[in-house]
Design a protein around this motif. Sequence first.
Motif, mmCIF file in Angstrom:
data_model
loop_
_atom_site.group_PDB
_atom_site.id
_atom_site.type_symbol
_atom_site.label_atom_id
_atom_site.label_comp_id
_atom_site.label_asym_id
_atom_site.label_seq_id
_atom_site.Cartn_x
_atom_site.Cartn_y
_atom_site.Cartn_z
ATOM 1 N N LEU A 62 -75.373 -12.767 -3.591
ATOM 2 C CA LEU A 62 -76.250 -13.329 -2.559
ATOM 3 C C LEU A 62 -75.993 -14.818 -2.366
ATOM 4 N N ALA A 63 -75.747 -15.534 -3.448
ATOM 5 C CA ALA A 63 -75.472 -16.976 -3.356
ATOM 6 C C ALA A 63 -74.176 -17.240 -2.586
ATOM 7 N N ALA A 64 -73.156 -16.435 -2.829
ATOM 8 C CA ALA A 64 -71.882 -16.615 -2.116
ATOM 9 C C ALA A 64 -72.061 -16.378 -0.623
ATOM 10 N N VAL A 65 -72.794 -15.337 -0.257
ATOM 11 C CA VAL A 65 -73.038 -15.061 1.163
ATOM 12 C C VAL A 65 -73.879 -16.166 1.777
ATOM 13 N N ASP A 66 -74.835 -16.690 1.033
ATOM 14 C CA ASP A 66 -75.649 -17.803 1.515
ATOM 15 C C ASP A 66 -74.777 -19.026 1.803
ATOM 16 N N VAL A 67 -73.864 -19.348 0.892
ATOM 17 C CA VAL A 67 -72.922 -20.462 1.121
ATOM 18 C C VAL A 67 -72.111 -20.192 2.382
ATOM 19 N N HIS A 68 -71.636 -18.972 2.528
ATOM 20 C CA HIS A 68 -70.833 -18.614 3.698
ATOM 21 C C HIS A 68 -71.625 -18.839 4.989
ATOM 22 N N PHE A 69 -72.817 -18.262 5.080
ATOM 23 C CA PHE A 69 -73.609 -18.365 6.304
ATOM 24 C C PHE A 69 -74.012 -19.807 6.609
ATOM 25 N N HIS A 70 -74.423 -20.545 5.609
ATOM 26 C CA HIS A 70 -74.912 -21.908 5.850
ATOM 27 C C HIS A 70 -73.807 -22.891 6.220
ATOM 28 N N ASN A 71 -72.577 -22.475 6.103
ATOM 29 C CA ASN A 71 -71.456 -23.362 6.442
ATOM 30 C C ASN A 71 -70.611 -22.829 7.583
ATOM 31 N N GLU A 72 -71.140 -21.873 8.305
ATOM 32 C CA GLU A 72 -70.426 -21.360 9.470
ATOM 33 C C GLU A 72 -70.621 -22.326 10.639
ATOM 34 N N ASN A 73 -69.900 -23.420 10.584
ATOM 35 C CA ASN A 73 -69.897 -24.416 11.648
ATOM 36 C C ASN A 73 -68.613 -25.227 11.532
ATOM 37 N N VAL A 74 -68.302 -25.979 12.555
ATOM 38 C CA VAL A 74 -67.037 -26.724 12.600
ATOM 39 C C VAL A 74 -66.930 -27.711 11.444
ATOM 40 N N GLU A 75 -68.024 -28.394 11.152
ATOM 41 C CA GLU A 75 -67.991 -29.459 10.148
ATOM 42 C C GLU A 75 -67.750 -28.963 8.733
ATOM 43 N N SER A 76 -68.239 -27.794 8.391
ATOM 44 C CA SER A 76 -68.114 -27.339 6.996
ATOM 45 C C SER A 76 -67.495 -25.947 6.873
ATOM 46 N N ILE A 77 -66.629 -25.600 7.810
ATOM 47 C CA ILE A 77 -65.987 -24.284 7.786
ATOM 48 C C ILE A 77 -65.210 -24.052 6.489
ATOM 49 N N ASP A 78 -64.628 -25.114 5.921
ATOM 50 C CA ASP A 78 -63.872 -24.929 4.674
ATOM 51 C C ASP A 78 -64.772 -24.443 3.540
ATOM 52 N N LYS A 79 -66.035 -24.871 3.523
ATOM 53 C CA LYS A 79 -66.982 -24.371 2.521
ATOM 54 C C LYS A 79 -67.293 -22.899 2.775
ATOM 55 N N ALA A 80 -67.410 -22.532 4.062
ATOM 56 C CA ALA A 80 -67.728 -21.137 4.405
ATOM 57 C C ALA A 80 -66.642 -20.189 3.927
ATOM 58 N N ILE A 81 -65.387 -20.600 4.073
ATOM 59 C CA ILE A 81 -64.291 -19.709 3.675
ATOM 60 C C ILE A 81 -63.912 -19.877 2.202
ATOM 61 N N SER A 82 -64.507 -20.871 1.531
ATOM 62 C CA SER A 82 -64.206 -21.074 0.108
ATOM 63 C C SER A 82 -64.733 -19.926 -0.758
ATOM 64 N N VAL A 83 -65.645 -19.128 -0.219
ATOM 65 C CA VAL A 83 -66.198 -18.006 -0.982
ATOM 66 C C VAL A 83 -65.466 -16.696 -0.673
ATOM 67 N N TYR A 84 -64.323 -16.785 0.018
ATOM 68 C CA TYR A 84 -63.452 -15.634 0.236
ATOM 69 C C TYR A 84 -62.452 -15.506 -0.907
ATOM 70 N N THR A 85 -62.066 -14.273 -1.198
ATOM 71 C CA THR A 85 -60.934 -14.059 -2.091
ATOM 72 C C THR A 85 -59.652 -14.331 -1.294
ATOM 73 N N ASP A 86 -58.552 -14.509 -1.995
ATOM 74 C CA ASP A 86 -57.272 -14.766 -1.323
ATOM 75 C C ASP A 86 -56.803 -13.580 -0.477
ATOM 76 N N ASP A 87 -57.287 -12.388 -0.803
ATOM 77 C CA ASP A 87 -56.871 -11.190 -0.068
ATOM 78 C C ASP A 87 -57.980 -10.688 0.877
ATOM 79 N N ILE A 88 -58.681 -11.615 1.505
ATOM 80 C CA ILE A 88 -59.792 -11.288 2.393
ATOM 81 C C ILE A 88 -59.354 -10.318 3.500
ATOM 82 N N VAL A 89 -60.244 -9.409 3.840
ATOM 83 C CA VAL A 89 -60.102 -8.578 5.034
ATOM 84 C C VAL A 89 -61.343 -8.869 5.869
ATOM 85 N N TRP A 90 -61.124 -9.384 7.072
ATOM 86 C CA TRP A 90 -62.200 -9.778 7.992
ATOM 87 C C TRP A 90 -62.103 -8.868 9.202
ATOM 88 N N GLU A 91 -63.161 -8.096 9.445
ATOM 89 C CA GLU A 91 -63.074 -7.044 10.441
ATOM 90 C C GLU A 91 -64.289 -7.059 11.373
#
Length: 161
Positions: free
Chosen positions: A17-46
């Motif tokens: 839940l904490a990882a998803v919270d970090v992802h959602f709260h950083n879904e913006n231009v300024e902090s997009i790198d934080k949003a994707i920092s909680v992805y694994t290297d082999d992410i599948v985005w669908e």
Amino acid sequence: MSSPADLTRDEIIAANLAAVDVHFHNENVESIDKAISVYTDDIVWEVPARGLVLRDVEEVKQEYLKIFSSMNIHKITNLHRFATEEWVFDDSIFEWTITGDGFRNAPFPVGTTVSIRLLHAFKMRDGKICREHGYEIWRDINDRDRVNDDIPADATVEVFH
């Protein structure tokens, strides 16, 4: 530091839940790198409704940046969020005006204000997102026959000006 195998069920769920919270709260231009920092290297985005499958963190980042530059968000209503040891589910309603062409395969043209019922299903591994599925139900905000949602009393609503 303990390994994931040493965590209790509740600790694993809290980390997910904490990882998803970090992802959602950083879904913006300024902090997009934080949003994707909680992805694994082999992410599948669908996003099945729009025929999109991405398998590279940088590609997902660029897709998000296109999306962010093509929307003017009016309101987000968070209906439900829950998790297991392997999945986090989030059910929300997003209302925005489409301002550009950053939504590949969108069913409405630029200028339309939409209400999107969006279910995210995040598959989790070791406290990170390894799959993100965005199930979108696109509706024109003015179509009152289709924009008809059962909003729970404990839903949280964020209005943007």
